[in-house]
Design a protein around this motif. Structure first.
Motif, PDB file in Angstrom:
ATOM      1  N   GLU A 161       0.858  -1.184   0.000  1.00 56.52           N
ATOM      2  CA  GLU A 161       0.000   0.000   0.000  1.00 56.52           C
ATOM      3  C   GLU A 161       0.893   1.231   0.000  1.00 56.52           C
ATOM      4  O   GLU A 161       1.758   1.360   0.863  1.00 56.52           O
ATOM      5  CB  GLU A 161      -0.908  -0.013   1.232  1.00 56.52           C
ATOM      6  N   PRO A 162       0.679   2.134  -0.980  1.00 54.94           N
ATOM      7  CA  PRO A 162       1.641   3.229  -1.208  1.00 54.94           C
ATOM      8  C   PRO A 162       2.060   3.987   0.049  1.00 54.94           C
ATOM      9  O   PRO A 162       3.254   4.145   0.308  1.00 54.94           O
ATOM     10  CB  PRO A 162       0.899   4.141  -2.185  1.00 54.94           C
ATOM     11  N   ASN A 163       1.098   4.452   0.847  1.00 56.21           N
ATOM     12  CA  ASN A 163       1.485   5.279   1.998  1.00 56.21           C
ATOM     13  C   ASN A 163       2.227   4.475   3.049  1.00 56.21           C
ATOM     14  O   ASN A 163       3.228   4.930   3.612  1.00 56.21           O
ATOM     15  CB  ASN A 163       0.251   5.936   2.627  1.00 56.21           C
ATOM     16  N   TRP A 164       1.732   3.249   3.317  1.00 53.63           N
ATOM     17  CA  TRP A 164       2.421   2.405   4.293  1.00 53.63           C
ATOM     18  C   TRP A 164       3.803   2.025   3.796  1.00 53.63           C
ATOM     19  O   TRP A 164       4.758   1.947   4.565  1.00 53.63           O
ATOM     20  CB  TRP A 164       1.616   1.145   4.601  1.00 53.63           C
ATOM     21  N   ALA A 165       3.907   1.799   2.488  1.00 55.91           N
ATOM     22  CA  ALA A 165       5.204   1.424   1.925  1.00 55.91           C
ATOM     23  C   ALA A 165       6.201   2.557   2.140  1.00 55.91           C
ATOM     24  O   ALA A 165       7.348   2.322   2.543  1.00 55.91           O
ATOM     25  CB  ALA A 165       5.075   1.101   0.441  1.00 55.91           C
ATOM     26  N   MET A 166       5.773   3.791   1.888  1.00 53.82           N
ATOM     27  CA  MET A 166       6.669   4.929   2.086  1.00 53.82           C
ATOM     28  C   MET A 166       7.094   5.003   3.553  1.00 53.82           C
ATOM     29  O   MET A 166       8.281   5.158   3.867  1.00 53.82           O
ATOM     30  CB  MET A 166       5.967   6.219   1.644  1.00 53.82           C
ATOM     31  N   ALA A 167       6.131   4.860   4.453  1.00 57.86           N
ATOM     32  CA  ALA A 167       6.458   4.910   5.881  1.00 57.86           C
ATOM     33  C   ALA A 167       7.437   3.795   6.248  1.00 57.86           C
ATOM     34  O   ALA A 167       8.430   4.026   6.951  1.00 57.86           O
ATOM     35  CB  ALA A 167       5.184   4.796   6.714  1.00 57.86           C
ATOM     36  N   ALA A 168       7.176   2.598   5.728  1.00 61.38           N
ATOM     37  CA  ALA A 168       8.025   1.454   6.063  1.00 61.38           C
ATOM     38  C   ALA A 168       9.446   1.666   5.547  1.00 61.38           C
ATOM     39  O   ALA A 168      10.426   1.383   6.243  1.00 61.38           O
ATOM     40  CB  ALA A 168       7.435   0.172   5.457  1.00 61.38           C
ATOM     41  N   VAL A 169       9.541   2.196   4.323  1.00 62.71           N
ATOM     42  CA  VAL A 169      10.855   2.423   3.734  1.00 62.71           C
ATOM     43  C   VAL A 169      11.632   3.468   4.542  1.00 62.71           C
ATOM     44  O   VAL A 169      12.829   3.317   4.796  1.00 62.71           O
ATOM     45  CB  VAL A 169      10.684   2.871   2.263  1.00 62.71           C
ATOM     46  N   ILE A 170      10.930   4.509   4.975  1.00 62.18           N
ATOM     47  CA  ILE A 170      11.590   5.558   5.762  1.00 62.18           C
ATOM     48  C   ILE A 170      12.075   4.996   7.101  1.00 62.18           C
ATOM     49  O   ILE A 170      13.244   5.156   7.477  1.00 62.18           O
ATOM     50  CB  ILE A 170      10.630   6.745   6.008  1.00 62.18           C
ATOM     51  N   VAL A 171      11.181   4.315   7.806  1.00 63.58           N
ATOM     52  CA  VAL A 171      11.533   3.857   9.157  1.00 63.58           C
ATOM     53  C   VAL A 171      12.669   2.832   9.113  1.00 63.58           C
ATOM     54  O   VAL A 171      13.626   2.920   9.891  1.00 63.58           O
ATOM     55  CB  VAL A 171      10.289   3.273   9.871  1.00 63.58           C
ATOM     56  N   THR A 172      12.596   1.891   8.173  1.00 66.95           N
ATOM     57  CA  THR A 172      13.652   0.885   8.133  1.00 66.95           C
ATOM     58  C   THR A 172      14.986   1.496   7.715  1.00 66.95           C
ATOM     59  O   THR A 172      16.052   1.050   8.141  1.00 66.95           O
ATOM     60  CB  THR A 172      13.299  -0.265   7.167  1.00 66.95           C
ATOM     61  N   ARG A 173      14.923   2.548   6.891  1.00 62.74           N
ATOM     62  CA  ARG A 173      16.157   3.241   6.509  1.00 62.74           C
ATOM     63  C   ARG A 173      16.736   3.987   7.714  1.00 62.74           C
ATOM     64  O   ARG A 173      17.954   4.028   7.900  1.00 62.74           O
ATOM     65  CB  ARG A 173      15.860   4.209   5.362  1.00 62.74           C
ATOM     66  N   VAL A 174      15.855   4.595   8.514  1.00 65.01           N
ATOM     67  CA  VAL A 174      16.327   5.296   9.713  1.00 65.01           C
ATOM     68  C   VAL A 174      17.035   4.307  10.644  1.00 65.01           C
ATOM     69  O   VAL A 174      18.132   4.574  11.137  1.00 65.01           O
ATOM     70  CB  VAL A 174      15.165   5.998  10.446  1.00 65.01           C
ATOM     71  N   ILE A 175      16.408   3.148  10.848  1.00 66.02           N
ATOM     72  CA  ILE A 175      17.027   2.156  11.742  1.00 66.02           C
ATOM     73  C   ILE A 175      18.392   1.746  11.203  1.00 66.02           C
ATOM     74  O   ILE A 175      19.350   1.568  11.949  1.00 66.02           O
ATOM     75  CB  ILE A 175      16.116   0.916  11.898  1.00 66.02           C
ATOM     76  N   LYS A 176      18.478   1.632   9.870  1.00 63.22           N
ATOM     77  CA  LYS A 176      19.757   1.226   9.273  1.00 63.22           C
ATOM     78  C   LYS A 176      20.841   2.283   9.476  1.00 63.22           C
ATOM     79  O   LYS A 176      21.985   1.958   9.748  1.00 63.22           O
ATOM     80  CB  LYS A 176      19.549   0.981   7.776  1.00 63.22           C
ATOM     81  N   MET A 177      20.497   3.564   9.336  1.00 67.48           N
ATOM     82  CA  MET A 177      21.525   4.599   9.258  1.00 67.48           C
ATOM     83  C   MET A 177      21.697   5.445  10.519  1.00 67.48           C
ATOM     84  O   MET A 177      22.650   6.206  10.620  1.00 67.48           O
ATOM     85  CB  MET A 177      21.226   5.537   8.078  1.00 67.48           C
TER      86      MET A 177
END
Lengths: 308, 284
Positions: free
Chosen positions: A170-186
């Motif tokens: 789902e577009p909005n959830w996907a964007m949120a998921a991509v942001i949060v997992t990237r934050v955890i990574k970096m």
């Protein structure tokens, strides 16, 4: 003085009578730096000029022909192709979501981990571990965790009665998921930069403020935070630029989908250039990205100059 | 006395609260690694069943199948030798250039430094298209050359150059002058005096360059197309069934194999590695 003169004279006489010491030094310096300069010209300056030229041509890889079309590709991007603004919007959302979240979390972790206590090294090691991990591996595992119904995250949510969304579909959830997992990574990277800055603040400042009766929040707000200013700015520049460059993470997690919901600029360039072979248009996009990153950098550096 | 005790207790309580909060915060940082390894040992059927933290049946076979599914050993070796090559090349090139910028006077030094800094800020996506055509023209597509040359001379190498320059600038000059008096050439001074004194900077460059090459994705994706030339990041997402759906048990087993050696080295040398990133982050 006499000594330097004599050294110079000896050098001139013995090694290369026709060279002054200075010219000799310059020549050696150029030898030292020549691999870097050659690489810079071949892999950066040349391509940068080429990409300007490409961006002014209509060049389809299948036809193998480049015809000059002026600013048409830029016109396509800015005025005719609705995808472009959608992509820019996605990139901005990604940056606006990622940068504050990343920086706030980094600062919070750094505040907790900048003083010594049992286990502090373990915590630092843990929060930094994703930084050394490959983005592809990280994205693969999170894609696995965030699957629709079979995914672990949703199974856990189901345990507490929450019907989790199909995160990456789902577009909005996907964007949120991509942001949060990237934050955890970096986030670990910014965390250690903040820790270094915090540890550089003399302890006396805090002690003195405490004697004056300042609360923890007051000390942070009026002493620590202003002293962190330069670090905050550097981190902001690095993180913002990094967020505009993000590619591998999104490629692996969502492939730019669903419904182009996570299609960001770097991915769009790759897609147009290397999947659709629209070289001219992709080059125009690359130039636009170049301008965006440059403007962002200059604005942020100007802000720093004003502050200091 | 009681006041003192309560204060101490307060502090202890405070510490316990912080530790618990940190432990909770650490879950999303640690759990993915655990889940990756655990799932790598599960059978395909168990992966889609109800989740279990530890595999109900340890399926060691996954780690053999990984090597049968595609030339994974070869791909593993590719990643390793490319990362080592890039690291060695970067160390030589960047320490030479960094030394010249820090220690030698020559016309154009300031200009070169400025241009290099500018290049640092430009994303690789900007120049990747012309670089692709150049590599194709040179017949280097689907070879490992682009994966070696572009990182060595790209922003990665430039960052290393500045890191080295910064470090050389902070070194005392006297030793080098003494070396020159003793008749060492510039190259001799660089090699036998400057480099041995800059081990921390060299280590930082080596660590960051190696990791960056090991994790590189965009360049392999664009330049390499044959399976036996893949590097690990490309190979990992390639564990799919004929319909393109991921074979999770294999994919996660392979990912574990790619990630764990790095993690082990990281855990052993975490202090050094974290410091390296701090050093480069501040400069970059």
């Amino acid at each position: 003085m006499a000594e330097t003169l004599s050294i110079r004279d000896t050098a001139r006489r013995e090694d290369a009578p026709w060279l002054t010491l200075r010219m000799r030094e310059a020549m050696e310096a150029w030898l030292f730096i020549s691999p870097t300069v050659a690489g810079f010209l071949i892999f950066f300056v040349g391509p940068l000029i080429a990409v300007v030229w490409y961006s002014l041509t209509e060049w389809n890889l299948l036809t193998q022909q480049a015809t000059f079309v002026g600013l048409d590709n830029y016109g396509d991007a800015l005025f005719r192709n609705p995808d472009f603004w959608h992509v820019v919007r996605n990139s901005v959302i990604f940056a606006v979501g990622l940068v504050p979240l990343n920086m706030a979390l980094a600062l919070l972790l750094a505040l907790a981990l900048s003083r010594r206590f049992a286990g502090v090294i373990i915590f630092r090691t843990v929060f930094f571990a994703p930084v050394v991990t490959s983005a592809v591996a990280w994205a693969i595992v999170w894609r696995f965790l965030l699957q629709g119904e079979a995914g672990f995250v949703n199974q856990i949510l189901a345990q507490v009665g929450i019907d989790g969304p199909n995160w990456l579909r789902e577009p909005n959830w996907a964007m949120a998921a991509v942001i949060v997992t990237r934050v955890i990574k970096m986030v670990g990277l910014n965390m250690i930069l903040y820790i270094a800055a915090l540890q550089a603040i003399p302890r006396d400042y805090e002690a003195a403020a405490r004697l004056e009766g300042a609360s923890g929040w007051q000390i942070f707000r009026w002493i620590v935070w202003p002293l962190l200013g330069p670090t905050t700015l550097v981190i902001m520049v690095i993180t913002t630029i990094g967020s505009f460059k993000v590619f591998d993470h999104i490629y692996q997690m969502t492939g730019g989908g669903p419904e182009n919901g996570t299609l960001v600029l770097a991915y769009y360039i790759y897609q147009q250039g290397f999947q659709f072979f629209d070289v001219g248009y992709a080059s125009a996009l690359a130039m636009i990205m170049f301008v965006i990153v440059m403007v962002l950098t200059i604005v942020q550096l100007a802000l720093r100059r004003r502050d200091t | 006395m009681t006041g003192f005790l309560t204060q101490r207790r307060m502090r202890l309580l405070n510490q316990v609260c912080w530790t618990v909060a940190l432990c909770v915060a650490a879950i999303p940082f640690v759990f993915p690694f655990f889940w990756m390894v655990s799932s790598g040992f599960k059978s395909a059927a168990e992966i889609f069943g109800s989740p279990s933290l530890v595999p109900r049946e340890w399926q060691w076979r996954n780690f053999i199948e990984v090597f049968n599914h595609q030339p994974f050993a070869r791909q593993y070796f590719n990643s390793l030798y490319i990362a080592v090559t890039v690291t060695v090349l970067t160390l030589v090139v960047s320490s030479l250039a960094g030394y010249a910028l820090a220690r030698m006077r020559f016309a154009g030094a300031a200009l070169i430094a400025l241009l290099l800094v500018t290049a640092l800020m430009v994303p690789e996506e900007v120049t990747i298209i012309p670089n692709f055509f150049m590599m194709r023209w040179a017949g280097l597509v689907d070879t490992h050359w682009p994966l070696i040359l572009l990182p060595t001379f790209g922003s990665q190498g430039i960052m290393a150059t500045f890191l080295m320059r910064q470090y050389f600038l902070a070194l005392p000059k006297e030793l080098e002058d003494a070396g020159k008096m003793d008749g060492l050439s510039r190259l001799g001074v660089w090699w036998s005096i400057a480099l041995p004194m800059s081990r921390p900077a060299l280590a930082a460059v080596a660590i960051i360059t190696f990791l960056n090459s090991w994790n590189l994705f965009l360049e392999p994706l664009i330049f390499v197309s044959s399976l036996e030339k893949f590097t690990l990041p490309l190979a990992l997402s390639n564990f799919t069934d004929p319909y393109g759906m991921p074979l999770w048990h294999l994919q996660l087993a392979a990912t574990s194999l790619a990630v764990i050696p790095i993690l082990v080295v990281y855990l052993i040398a975490q202090r050094q590695i974290i410091e390296s990133f701090a050093l480069s982050g501040v400069k970059g």
